[in-house]
Design an enzyme around this catalytic site. Sequence first.
Site, PDB file in Angstrom:
ATOM      1  N   HIS A 164       0.833  -1.218   0.000  1.00  0.00           N
ATOM      2  CA  HIS A 164       0.000   0.000   0.000  1.00  0.00           C
ATOM      3  C   HIS A 164       0.863   1.264   0.000  1.00  0.00           C
ATOM      4  CE1 HIS A 164      -3.225  -2.805   1.274  1.00  0.00           C
ATOM      5  NE2 HIS A 164      -2.265  -3.305   2.045  1.00  0.00           N
ATOM      6  N   SER A 291      14.249  21.574 -17.181  1.00  0.00           N
ATOM      7  CA  SER A 291      13.008  22.323 -17.344  1.00  0.00           C
ATOM      8  C   SER A 291      13.353  23.671 -17.958  1.00  0.00           C
ATOM      9  CB  SER A 291      12.361  22.520 -15.975  1.00  0.00           C
ATOM     10  OG  SER A 291      11.564  23.679 -15.971  1.00  0.00           O
ATOM     11  N   LYS A 297      15.826  21.571 -12.092  1.00  0.00           N
ATOM     12  CA  LYS A 297      15.149  20.297 -12.383  1.00  0.00           C
ATOM     13  C   LYS A 297      15.950  19.344 -13.242  1.00  0.00           C
ATOM     14  CE  LYS A 297      10.860  19.928 -12.315  1.00  0.00           C
ATOM     15  NZ  LYS A 297       9.904  19.171 -11.556  1.00  0.00           N
ATOM     16  N   GLU A 304       9.202   8.058 -17.519  1.00  0.00           N
ATOM     17  CA  GLU A 304       7.842   8.584 -17.658  1.00  0.00           C
ATOM     18  C   GLU A 304       7.257   8.268 -19.035  1.00  0.00           C
ATOM     19  OE1 GLU A 304       7.297  12.689 -15.524  1.00  0.00           O
ATOM     20  OE2 GLU A 304       9.331  12.547 -16.259  1.00  0.00           O
TER      21      GLU A 304
END
Length: 483
Positions: A164, A291, A297, A304
């Site tokens: 979980h 970025s 970043k 992804e």
Amino acid sequence: MKQNQLDKKSQAWSALFSEPMSDLVKRYTASVFFDKRLWQADISGSLAHAEMLAAQGIISAQDHADIERGMSQITVEIESGAFDWKLDLEDVHLNLEARLTQLVGGAGKRLHTGRSRNDQVATDVRLWLRGEIDLIATLLAELQIALLEVAEKNVEVILPGFTHLQVAQPVSFGHHLLAYVEMFSRDGERMAEVRQRVNRLPLGAAALAGTSYPLDRERVARTLGMVDAQGQPQVCQNSLDAVSDRDFAIEFTAACALCMVHISRLSEELVLWMSQNFGFIKIADRFTTGSSIMPQKKNPDVPELARGKTGRVVGHLMGLITLMKGQPLAYNKDNQEDKEPLFDTVDTLKDTLRIFAEMIGGQINPTTQAKEGGISVNAQAMERAALKGYATATDLADYLVKKGLPFRDAHETVAHAVKAAVTHQVDLSELPLSVLQGFHPSIDKDVFDVLGLRGSLHARNVLGGTAPNQVRLQIARHRGRLG
Ligand code: ARG
């Protein structure tokens, strides 16, 4: 005007047609700009068919020789980029046959004896797919080896295992990676099983009913390597089924979709592990992007995108399975729509497997011959995280069971201990012995052996468990299997 009419007439299918296709219909129905990718399979199929026609005395030896010569010439033309693919000739099959006839005359016109584009295309797709399955099997093995290499270096590194997404029990990072090796090894098994059903010969089914020529289908199957493990020819046994079903493409895509789902799960973990809140791993900069607005970043674009591309492959599976639904026997043009999803599935999976093997395992440095640039592991961060969530609570319960308590009572006792540790903001292993003894008198100072992360890890010494010697056994087994 007269010449124009003549040109248009020559573009109609045959004498039966009173008008040619409009440009829009031509574009709508043509497949050559994507199915030309099947050209090598188409030539192999044609050569095997021609060889058999000659052996059966259906065409002459001279025709066979002419067809071979023409096909060699066509191969050179396609490989050099000189081949003139024509939309007017609809698909790869008609383009190649027309050029063959231009090059060798009558023999080219006799190649299609006892054959239809329906059994031809089914054969081509199967031959092409068989080759791609073999490439995918190799790439899957390479990804497993990359994971094994990282696992081997991290057998003793501990991270929190989650259920979980809550800290559950400490696990070896090597063990965690081996879970993915298991998934990809099953993907490899699925590919091998699908390959057996892909590797069957439709040729000889002709348009749908078989043919009146005395074809030797088993000979063609042998020539094309469509044989089983015992070397027996694998021939589709019903002509209607042979030309029409694309279940082999569907099950292949299903296997790919499942493999992408495994990659997607791994991607999700990589993304989490790389975030500042976890800080467990880093991947090489070349797999990340910056970025345009936030200078600090480094985004995990590759994992992804892999997660995103999983949706695309699952979509192709839906497309193919829906394409088949509702088609009456036998061949229908709907089946031409099998190619783009199938091609894109293959491209997406192959690229993803390649990039993951490199991102995880690194690349061989040509000078040192060592692999460099794979994922780097922050063992301290993993261990710190494992210490946060009372991951050894089960170990304390097991300790009490070994001292004679029923498991349910031990569970309840430990819940009180965890509550106390939470209140004092310490780990279970940091509670003084006297406090622990307050929860149960059978607790002794040997309790600290099981309350530590390492004790917990080493205790799970069951087949398939996370104890380092079990993990090493599994690594050795996988190494043996992967050769
Ligand atoms: N381009 C077609 C396909 O991909 C080849 C078979 C065409 N057959 C036919 N009867 N029109 O399925």
